[in-house]
Design a protein around this motif. Structure first.
Motif, mmCIF file in Angstrom:
data_model
loop_
_atom_site.group_PDB
_atom_site.id
_atom_site.type_symbol
_atom_site.label_atom_id
_atom_site.label_comp_id
_atom_site.label_asym_id
_atom_site.label_seq_id
_atom_site.Cartn_x
_atom_site.Cartn_y
_atom_site.Cartn_z
ATOM 1 N N CYS A 599 38.997 -8.134 -33.817
ATOM 2 C CA CYS A 599 38.160 -9.163 -34.445
ATOM 3 C C CYS A 599 38.335 -9.184 -35.961
ATOM 4 O O CYS A 599 38.519 -10.240 -36.567
ATOM 5 C CB CYS A 599 36.695 -8.913 -34.076
ATOM 6 N N THR A 600 38.302 -8.001 -36.581
ATOM 7 C CA THR A 600 38.423 -7.948 -38.042
ATOM 8 C C THR A 600 39.823 -8.344 -38.501
ATOM 9 O O THR A 600 39.981 -9.021 -39.528
ATOM 10 C CB THR A 600 38.080 -6.545 -38.556
ATOM 11 N N VAL A 601 40.860 -7.944 -37.754
ATOM 12 C CA VAL A 601 42.225 -8.330 -38.122
ATOM 13 C C VAL A 601 42.403 -9.837 -37.995
ATOM 14 O O VAL A 601 43.048 -10.492 -38.832
ATOM 15 C CB VAL A 601 43.249 -7.573 -37.243
ATOM 16 N N ASP A 602 41.812 -10.409 -36.950
ATOM 17 C CA ASP A 602 41.885 -11.860 -36.756
ATOM 18 C C ASP A 602 41.310 -12.585 -37.966
ATOM 19 O O ASP A 602 41.938 -13.493 -38.545
ATOM 20 C CB ASP A 602 41.122 -12.220 -35.481
ATOM 21 N N GLU A 603 40.111 -12.161 -38.372
ATOM 22 C CA GLU A 603 39.463 -12.832 -39.509
ATOM 23 C C GLU A 603 40.238 -12.602 -40.794
ATOM 24 O O GLU A 603 40.409 -13.515 -41.620
ATOM 25 C CB GLU A 603 38.038 -12.321 -39.647
ATOM 26 N N LEU A 604 40.737 -11.387 -41.011
ATOM 27 C CA LEU A 604 41.464 -11.067 -42.232
ATOM 28 C C LEU A 604 42.752 -11.892 -42.331
ATOM 29 O O LEU A 604 43.069 -12.448 -43.399
ATOM 30 C CB LEU A 604 41.786 -9.565 -42.250
#
Length: 704
Positions: A599-604
């Motif tokens: 999730c965090t990699v997607d947003e980043l």
């Protein structure tokens, strides 16, 4: 009935056994009461009682025992139990023997045995006895065999005497044979007689020559002092003690000693004799012989020396085996700790990645909030410290990704000469020595520099900030003996050694030095990961590390790396600049099994301007790729569940036209994308945790 005797028939029996026979309760046996006995039975009992020879009568088929006083003595402790007892019960150890006798004689036969050996229990313990035995049938009043009369003559003493005499004769013959062999072989060096009462020594010519007496010395008057003078001084006290013992205690005299020959050399001899005493026990004569035993003693000493040498070799082998086993146990312990450490670091890095990504996203959302940015910077600094700790753990576990290259140590030493003085301080002297033509090694240079810096910092702390640190390097050839139990093969190695003059370590501390989190420093002054990181790096690089130390004598760390015969690689230029760079909107397939990280990699990535496709594992990623979706790059975790692994995705991507670049990421690589975690130039790996800039840089490198 006419063949029965009256109640007074046995009155005339005399002796102890007669009284016992009359007093015995015969009515309890098949013979019946004594006053009902037949005339023949009474007559035979009267006959055996009158005989001085041991006689026993076995009556009727059970063989009831009736015997005289002489047989009672032979029976020993079994008397008077035997009286009236069936013979097989009386002598159970020879029951079969006696049953045969009763059966034969009741059938009318006779038996005789000369020097019959039997093992009997006569006085509570088994003993071998020799007997002359004669058995004859005894008839009843009708002339039919009704019992057995046995004549028992013990000849044990006679047989034993004969045996002893035979053994003595054999011993005499053997001694005589040995003497004759000695005479024939020339081993006899003479004979002597010492008249103890007169204290006068005489001998034959050979004895006189052996002890170097003058040729004109009378053989019947040889001075004892002259004989003692040629006996080796170290042997003379022992010889005198043996002589005095024989004079006081008797028995044979045997002494081995050395005598000096005319040429000054010593000869080993054996003196054998016996002292003769008078009726009052006073010593009279002491005859004896002198034998040449020089060759035997030389051989014995050679054998003793050989045995001593073998014992030393065995002890050395045992110690070597013990050392190997100790090193193996230590290696297994560190291997087990490493496996646990690597797993913990992997999970820890995933957590750090989630934290770091969210912190960076928060920083982008509040760019103008000073307080928020300050707190985020502090939190990101803590993440960096955690990432460094995790990296050290992976280094110990031999699971850090390495980028090895071939180079000579000359350039390394040039760099250390600049870095170490700044890192160690002005009070530390650095002695850098390098062999004239150092061999090349195939290593990750940055990790080697970090390892040497770690060792130098440890040495500084051990010397309390003042002293000299030696860092020497030379070429060595290690043999099989050195490499045994060290997980390396014999051959050519580059040897690096870091030595200090600090406080040193005892054996117990030294045994734990390479374990992670073990430190002797005060709390807050060290993590205990420095040496463990060096240990892991050296082992992962195919080398060997060992440490020697003594309290008060400093510590030396030895590093051995295999020699590389390949050409030296030029060191790549280090990129500068750390500004974030926006991208051109490439499509990236993110394959990550951890939902929080995904999730965090997607947003980043989306904030960085990339288009993102997501897959929870390799199977889902392959479904996306085979569905026809356009993908510019695959960004995949190394370790994932499912049947399709990250290496499978990379292999599939490489076969496409054009090939799809792959960027790996992981808390540690294990052994899935690299051999021994050493990366080849075509593999791109981004270690967790990472920040936006590091992610952008690696994406640009992989897409280039």
């Amino acid at each position: 009935m006419s063949f029965l005797m009256d109640s007074h028939a046995c009155v005339g029996w005399g002796g102890e056994m007669a009284e016992r026979i009359r007093a015995f309760d015969w009515a309890s046996t098949d013979l019946g009461a004594i006053d009902t006995w037949s005339k023949s039975l009474c007559t035979n009992v009267q006959m055996l009682l009158a005989s001085p020879v041991p006689l026993v009568m076995l009556w009727d088929h059970p063989g009831y025992m009736i015997y005289n006083d002489a047989y009672a003595i032979f029976a020993g402790g079994r008397h008077p139990y035997l009286l009236g007892t069936p013979v097989e019960l009386g002598w159970p150890e020879v029951a079969d023997f006696n049953r045969n006798i009763v059966d034969v004689c009741l059938a009318g036969g006779t038996l005789s045995y000369a020097k019959k050996e039997l093992e009997l229990l006569r006085n509570g313990k088994p003993e071998s006895v020799w007997l002359d035995l004669h058995y004859s049938p005894v008839c009843d009043d009708h002339g039919k065999p009704a019992g057995v009369i046995a004549i028992v003559v013990e000849i044990t003493a006679q047989v034993v005497s004969e045996q002893q005499r035979s053994e003595a004769e054999a011993a005499f013959r053997a001694a005589d044979e040995r003497l004759q062999l000695a005479l024939n072989a020339g081993a006899l060096l003479g004979s002597f007689v010492w008249d103890v009462a007169k204290d006068q020594l005489s001998g034959d010519e050979r004895f006189a020559r052996t002890f170097s007496y003058p040729l004109d010395q009378p053989l019947d008057n040889l001075p004892i002092a002259s004989a003692n003078a040629v006996i080796h001084p170290d042997d003379l006290p022992r010889v005198n003690r043996l002589i005095q013992y024989t004079l006081k205690q008797g028995g044979p005299y045997n002494a081995e000693y050395r005598i000096r020959r005319p040429d000054g050399e010593y000869l080993w001899v054996q003196a054998s004799g016996r002292c003769e005493f008078d009726d009052t026990g006073k010593p009279l004569r002491f005859p004896g012989l002198i034998f040449d035993i020089h060759e035997r003693k030389v051989a014995e000493e050679s054998l003793l020396q050989l045995t001593h040498t073998l014992e030393q070799r065995v002890a050395a082998e045992v110690q070597a085996r013990s050392d190997v086993e100790a090193r193996l146990r230590q290696a297994q312990k560190l291997e087990a700790i490493g496996g646990l450490t690597g797993g913990v670091a992997h999970d820890f890095n995933n957590l750090l990645q989630v934290i770091a990504s969210n912190l960076h996203l928060l920083a982008r959302q509040e760019p103008d909030n000073t307080n928020v940015q300050r707190r985020l910077s502090s939190a990101l600094a803590a993440v960096d410290k955690g990432a460094k700790l995790s990296s050290q753990l992976l280094a110990f576990a031999r699971q850090q990704p390495l980028s090895p290259a071939v180079y000579s140590l000359t350039s390394l030493y040039d760099g250390l000469g600049e870095v170490l003085p700044r890192a160690l301080g002005e009070m530390i002297q650095i002695d850098l020595q390098l062999t004239a033509e150092p061999w090349s090694v195939h290593l990750d240079r940055n990790q080697l520099e970090n390892a040497l810096l770690n060792l130098a910092l440890n040495a500084r702390d051990a010397m309390h900030g003042e002293g000299t640190i030696q860092i020497h390097a030379n070429n060595v050839v290690l043999d099989e003996a050195f490499c045994e139990g060290k997980e390396i093969k014999a051959g050519e190695y580059v040897h690096l050694c870091v030595a200090d003059t600090g406080s040193g370590m005892d054996t117990e501390v030294l045994g734990h030095a390479f374990e992670p989190f073990f430190t002797t420093k005060p709390n807050g002054h060290g993590t205990g990961l420095g040496l463990s990181m060096v240990f892991g790096f050296v082992k992962q690089s195919g080398g060997h590390i060992e440490m020697t130390s003594q309290p008060g004598e400093g510590t030396t760390v030895h590093l051995y790396f295999p020699r590389s015969t390949l050409a030296e690689n030029p060191r790549p230029a280090v990129a500068t600049g750390n500004e974030e760079t926006r991208t051109g909107g490439e499509i990236i397939l993110v394959v990550e099994d951890n939902a929080d990280v995904r999730c965090t990699v997607d947003e980043l990535l989306q904030q960085l301007g990339y288009t993102v496709l997501l897959a929870a594992n390799g199977d889902a990623a392959m479904d996306v790729l085979q569905s026809g979706a356009h993908v510019d790059l695959i960004f995949t975790d190394v370790v994932m569940p499912g049947t399709v692994k990250s290496a499978d995705l990379a292999a599939w991507a490489k076969l496409q036209t054009p090939a799809i670049p792959v960027l790996f990421t992981s808390g540690h690589t294990r052994d899935i994308i690299s051999r021994n975690h050493q990366l080849t130039p075509d593999i791109h790996l981004l270690s967790k945790p990472y920040g936006p800039q590091a992610l952008v840089d690696m994406l640009k490198l992989a897409l280039a």
